[in-house]
Design an enzyme around this catalytic site. Structure first.
Site, PDB file in Angstrom:
ATOM      1  N   ASN A 280      -1.037  10.802  -5.959  1.00 31.37           N
ATOM      2  CA  ASN A 280      -0.031  10.594  -6.995  1.00 31.37           C
ATOM      3  C   ASN A 280       0.270   9.096  -7.140  1.00 31.37           C
ATOM      4  O   ASN A 280      -0.254   8.272  -6.380  1.00 31.37           O
ATOM      5  CB  ASN A 280       1.228  11.394  -6.654  1.00 31.37           C
ATOM      6  CG  ASN A 280       1.986  10.779  -5.492  1.00 31.37           C
ATOM      7  OD1 ASN A 280       1.409  10.323  -4.514  1.00 31.37           O
ATOM      8  ND2 ASN A 280       3.294  10.780  -5.589  1.00 31.37           N
ATOM      9  N   CYS A 282       2.554   6.951  -6.266  1.00 32.73           N
ATOM     10  CA  CYS A 282       3.027   6.138  -5.120  1.00 32.73           C
ATOM     11  C   CYS A 282       2.227   6.338  -3.859  1.00 32.73           C
ATOM     12  O   CYS A 282       2.551   5.756  -2.816  1.00 32.73           O
ATOM     13  CB  CYS A 282       4.494   6.415  -4.858  1.00 32.73           C
ATOM     14  SG  CYS A 282       5.564   5.830  -6.193  1.00 32.73           S
ATOM     15  N   GLU A 284       1.707   8.868  -1.751  1.00 29.67           N
ATOM     16  CA  GLU A 284       2.072   9.708  -0.612  1.00 29.67           C
ATOM     17  C   GLU A 284       1.549  11.136  -0.720  1.00 29.67           C
ATOM     18  O   GLU A 284       1.675  11.901   0.224  1.00 29.67           O
ATOM     19  CB  GLU A 284       3.592   9.725  -0.431  1.00 29.67           C
ATOM     20  CG  GLU A 284       4.353  10.601  -1.411  1.00 29.67           C
ATOM     21  CD  GLU A 284       4.682   9.889  -2.714  1.00 29.67           C
ATOM     22  OE1 GLU A 284       5.441  10.452  -3.525  1.00 29.67           O
ATOM     23  OE2 GLU A 284       4.177   8.776  -2.928  1.00 29.67           O
TER      24      GLU A 284
END
Length: 782
Positions: A280, A282, A284
Site C-alpha cells: 500500500n 505507506c 506497511e
C-alpha cells in the site's frame, strides 16, 4: 435519517483539533455543513459492523450488545478503524478498506484497466500500490506495433495524472505506491524519477531489493538486470553503485524507500495463491494483486493505569481490547462493499486484517522511558508480542465459530494453527485517526514538544504537548515564557528549567539517533504479520554515510523495508535532473564505459572494493552508563558490548552544555573503529590524555577532556570484566541508556513557514513518505 444514540452511552471526549478534523473530513455533510455528531458517526459505524453478526446466527440482543461494545471502544478513543470505515460505513459508498494493490501487466489494455480501477478506488477513499516490474524496459520493441516501449516511469506519470484528477471520496487525496524491482533494466531511471519534487507527486516510490542483490552489495560485485518479458540478462551493474544511487536520492528528498521483497514473500501466508510484488502507499501492507486490507489501531494511552501510585500497562484490558478489535476488523471484511468483484473474491479468500497501535511515544512518556533506550525496545517487543498472541486467540475463536479463511489449505498455517484470518497485525502510520484520539502517531516519536499555530483571526497560539504540560505544572517548572521558548524550536533539550529526567523522556524525532528509530521498527516487526510503517528521521546535517548505515542496519535486523527523511531536505532543495551539488573531487556514479544507462553526474557514498566496512551493530548489547564531571558539566558515557566485545560508545551531555557535537563525533568514530576491528588499546592510546582548557582549569575534574573521559570508561569497562561473552545475549542491565542526540542549534527540529500546511498554515510532519498536518488533518502522500 441518522439513528439516535442512546442517552446513557458515553460521549466522545474530543479535543478541539479532533473536532476540526472530524467536521472537515469524516462527518456526514449537507450543503457543506456537518449533519451528524461524532457520537452519531461512531454509532453509525458500530451498527453496520456489528450487524454482520446476523449472518452468523446472532440475535437482536447479541447484535445490540456488540454494537455498544464497538461504539464504546471508538467513543472512548481506545480503538479506531482506518478512515474509509469511519467515512463510509452506513453510507451509499460503503467501501471500508484503506489499502489496495492492483496488478500492472505488460499490455496497453491492462495498463489502462489498472488506471481505471485505481481511479475507482481513489474515489471510494482507498490508496493503491503497484509494481511496475512486469512492464518492458524503455526503448524495447513492441511487436504488435513495431514501435518502442516508453518504459515503467512514463506510465507512472500517466497514473499520477489520473490520481491528480480524482479526489478520494471528496475528503481524501489519492495516494499511490510505485515499486520497481532492483533487477529491472530501468532501475536507474526509476531511482531518479522523483529527483524533482514537483514530479510524480501522488506517488511514494520504493525499490524492491532481493536478498541476492543485498549479497552483491555486501560482496561488492556486479548483479544482472533482467528483461521481465524474456528473463534474459540485459546488462550488469555494480550493486554498490546502484545502492549508492538509492542512498543519495533518499538523502536528498526521502525517496526512494526500499522494500526487502524476499523477506515479504518469506512471510507471505498464502504463497500458493500468489507472490507479493507491492504494498500500500505507506509500505506497511504487503498484498497480493487485487487484494485489499482493512486496518485499525489501538490507542496505547487507553491501557495505562495506576498501580501503587505508579503508571503500568493494564495487560488484562489490552487483551480484551485486542480481541474486540480483531472481531471488529473481521466483521468489516463482510460489511465492506468492494469496488471490484475480483477484489471481493481475493479479500474474502484470505480475510487479512491489520491491527496496529498508536500512542506508543505517549505510553513511553507515561512510563518514564526514553524512546531512545533499551527499555523502549523491550517495551515495543513485549507490547507487540502480547497483541499478536491475543489477536491469534481471537482469530482461532472466530475460526471455530465461522470457519477458516478459504485459502487456509496450503497456507503457512496449514496443520499448525487454525485461524480465521491470514494476517492479523500491521503497524500503520495512523495519521488523522491518531489526531481524533489525541495520541501520538503510530510508533513514531513526537515531532515537537510545543509549536506555534496561527488561528483564523491571525492570533498566534502556542500548542504544548499535554503530557509535557501536565508534568511541568505538577513539578512546578511551567511558565508561559518557557512554553514560548520551547515553541521556537519544538525541543526541550538544553532548557535549564526543565529537569534532566524530563529532557530524557521528551526527545523529539530529529534528536534521536537513527539507530534507535530502526531498532524500534525492528522490535515491532518481530511480532507483526504484515509490515511496519516508520520514518527513520535524520537531522539536516546527516551524511549519506549515515543513511547507508541505516539501510544496512534495517536489513540486518529483520525489517521488511525502510523509509528515511532528512529534516528539511524537501523544503530546502528543489532539485532538477542533471544538477550536481557535489564537490569536484567526488567521482561519477556510473563509469562511462557502461552502455545503455545514462550516467548520473553525482557521486553518492560508495564503499570502495578495499574498504573495511564495520560489522552491523548487534540488535542486543549489554553495557554501562557512567556520569563523569567535566569542565563543561556532566558527560554521560555509555559503553556497550556484544559477544565479540565492546562494539559502541554513546555520549550525552548534561543540561549545562559542553561540546555536544564534538563528543558525539568522537563516540561515533570510536564505535565505527570498534566494529571495524581496531583494538581497544589502540583507541585508548589515541584519545586518552587529550587536553581541554575547560577541564584542566576546573577543580574536582579528573579528566583532561571529553575524549579522555571516553577513553577512561572504555578502559575501566574492559579491565573490570563487566562484560563477559556468555552474558552478551542476556537482557541488558537495568537503567537508562538514552542514546539521544544533543543536536547543534542549527539542526534542531525546524518549525518554519516552509513546513506549513497548505490548508491551515500549521506545521506538518513527514511520516512514511507522507506529510501530515498535526492540526487540521491535511495529509498528502508522495
Amino acid at each position: 435519517m441518522t439513528a439516535i444514540v442512546p442517552a446513557d452511552w458515553p460521549k466522545a471526549k474530543l479535543t478541539s483539533n479532533a473536532m476540526v478534523v472530524l467536521e472537515k473530513r469524516y462527518l456526514k455533510q449537507e450543503n457543506g455543513v456537518a449533519c451528524e455528531t461524532p457520537e452519531d458517526m461512531f454509532y453509525r459505524v458500530a451498527g453496520v459492523v456489528a450487524g454482520i453478526e446476523e449472518r452468523f446466527g446472532g440475535n437482536e440482543q447479541e447484535i445490540a450488545a456488540l454494537t455498544r461494545e464497538f461504539y464504546n471502544i471508538m467513543a472512548n478513543l481506545e480503538f479506531m478503524p482506518n478512515s474509509p470505515t469511519l467515512m463510509n460505513a452506513g453510507r451509499d459508498l460503503g467501501q471500508l478498506s484503506a489499502c489496495f494493490v492492483l496488478p500492472v501487466e505488460d499490455s496497453m489494455e491492462d495498463i489502462f484497466d489498472a488506471i481505471k480501477n485505481a481511479a475507482i478506488i481513489h474515489k471510494s477513499g482507498g490508496g493503491t500500490g503497484f509494481s511496475f516490474s512486469r512492464l518492458r524496459p524503455k526503448n524495447s520493441t513492441v511487436r504488435t506495433t513495431g514501435g518502442v516501449a516508453s518504459g515503467p516511469v512514463s506510465f507512472m506519470k500517466v497514473f499520477n495524472a489520473a490520481t491528480e484528477a480524482v479526489k478520494q471520496g471528496g475528503t481524501r487525496r489519492g495516494a499511490n505506491m510505485g515499486i520497481l524491482r532492483v533487477d529491472h533494466p530501468d532501475i536507474l531511471e526509476f531511482i531518479n524519477c522523483k529527483e524533482d519534487n514537483q514530479e510524480i507527486t501522488n506517488f511514494n516510490i520504493s525499490v524492491a531489493v532481493t536478498d541476492q542483490y543485498m549479497d552483491a552489495v555486501r560482496e561488492d560485485r556486479n548483479y544482472d538486470l533482467l528483461d521481465p518479458n524474456t528473463g534474459l540478462v540485459v546488462q550488469s551493474l555494480s550493486a554498490r553503485k546502484v545502492f549508492a544511487e538509492i542512498i543519495d536520492h533518499a538523502w536528498r528528498n526521502g525517496e526512494p524507500g526500499v522494500v526487502f521483497i524476499d523477506r515479504m514473500n518469506a512471510a507471505n501466508p498464502t504463497p500458493a495463491i500468489g507472490m507479493i510484488e507491492a504494498t500500500n502507499p505507506c509500505g506497511e501492507q504487503p498484498l497480493l494483486a487485487n487484494e485489499a486490507c482493512n486496518l485499525g489501531s489501538i490507542n496505547l494511552n487507553a491501557v495505562i493505569t495506576q498501580k501503587e501510585g505508579q503508571p503500568v500497562i493494564d495487560w488484562d484490558y489490552l487483551g480484551k481490547l485486542t480481541r474486540l478489535s480483531i472481531h471488529f476488523l473481521d466483521n468489516v471484511i463482510d460489511a465492506n462493499i468492494y469496488p471490484l468483484d475480483i477484489i471481493d473474491k481475493t479479500v474474502k479468500g484470505n480475510r487479512k486484517v491489520g491491527l496496529g497501535i498508536m500512542g506508543f511515544a505517549d505510553m513511553l512518556i507515561q512510563l518514564g522511558i526514553s524512546y531512545a533506550s533499551e527499555q523502549a525496545v523491550e517495551c515495543a517487543e513485549k507490547v507487540m508480542q502480547f497483541i499478536l498472541a491475543e489477536a491469534r486467540t481471537e482469530s482461532q475463536r472466530l475460526a471455530l465459530e465461522r470457519g477458516l479463511f478459504p485459502n487456509y489449505k496450503g497456507s503457512i498455517y496449514d496443520g499448525v494453527i487454525e485461524l480465521r484470518n491470514a494476517t492479523l497485525t500491521t503497524i500503520a502510520p495512523t495519521g488523522t485517526i491518531s489526531m481524533l484520539c489525541g495520541a501520538s502517531s503510530g510508533i513514531e516519536p513526537h515531532f515537537a514538544i510545543a509549536f506555534t499555530k496561527t488561528v483564523m483571526d491571525g492570533t498566534a497560539l502556542i500548542e504544548v504537548n499535554p503530557l509535557f504540560e501536565q508534568l511541568a505544572l505538577k513539578h512546578g517548572f511551567h511558565s508561559p515564557e518557557l512554553m514560548r521558548r520551547i515553541a521556537e524550536t519544538g525541543s526541550v533539550q538544553g532548557m535549564e528549567k526543565v529537569p534532566e529526567w524530563v529532557q530524557d523522556i521528551f526527545v523529539t524525532a530529529q534528536e534521536i539517533d537513527p539507530v534507535w528509530h530502526v531498532r524500534i521498527q525492528a522490535a515491532f516487526q518481530k511480532y507483526t504479520d504484515n509490515a511496519v510503517s516508520k520514518t527513520i528521521n535524520f537531522a539536516n546535517s546527516a551524511t549519506r554515510e549515515d543513511v547507508y548505515e541505516a539501510y544496512i542496519f534495517a536489513y540486518e535486523h529483520g525489517c521488511k523495508g525502510i523509509t528515511i527523511y532528512r529534516d528539511g531536505s524537501r523544503e530546502e532543495q528543489v532539485l532538477t535532473v542533471g544538477t550536481s551539488t557535489k564537490t569536484d573531487n567526488e567521482t561519477k556514479l556510473i563509469a562511462d564505459a557502461e552502455p545503455a544507462v545514462t550516467p548520473v553526474p553525482r557521486t553518492p557514498f560508495i564503499p570502495a572494493a578495499n574498504t573495511i566496512l564495520p560489522r552491523p551493530r548487534p540488535s542486543v548489547t549489554l553495557g554501562v552508563n557512567e556520569k563523569i564531571k567535566t569542565g563543561c558539566g556532566n558527560l554521560y558515557v555509555n559503553v556497550n558490548a556484544d559477544d565479540q566485545g565492546i562494539c559502541e560508545v554513546f555520549t550525552n551531555t548534561g543540561k549545562v552544555g559542553g561540546c555536544a557535537s564534538q563528543s558525539e563525533a568522537t563516540a561515533r568514530l570510536v564505535s565505527l573503529a570498534l566494529r571495524s576491528g581496531v583494538s581497544t588499546d589502540t583507541i585508548i592510546d589515541q584519545i586518552q590524555g587529550i587536553r581541554c582548557p575547560a577541564c584542566i582549569r576546573r577543580e574536582g575534574v579528573n579528566v583532561t577532556s571529553c575524549p579522555d573521559a571516553i577513553a577512561k570508561v572504555i578502559k575501566k569497562y574492559r579491565d573490570d570484566g563487566i562484560m563477559v561473552r556468555s552474558q552478551a545475549t542476556s537482557n541488558p542491565i537495568p537503567g537508562k541508556n538514552l542514546g539521544a542526540r544533543s543536536l547543534p542549534s542549527n539542526t534542531q527540529p525546524r518549525l518554519a513557514a516552509e513546513n506549513a500546511c497548505p490548508d491551515c498554515g500549521s506545521p506538518v510532519n513527514h511520516e512514511s513518505g507522507c506529510v501530515v498536518c498535526a492540526q487540521c488533518g491535511f495529509s498528502k502522500c508522495g
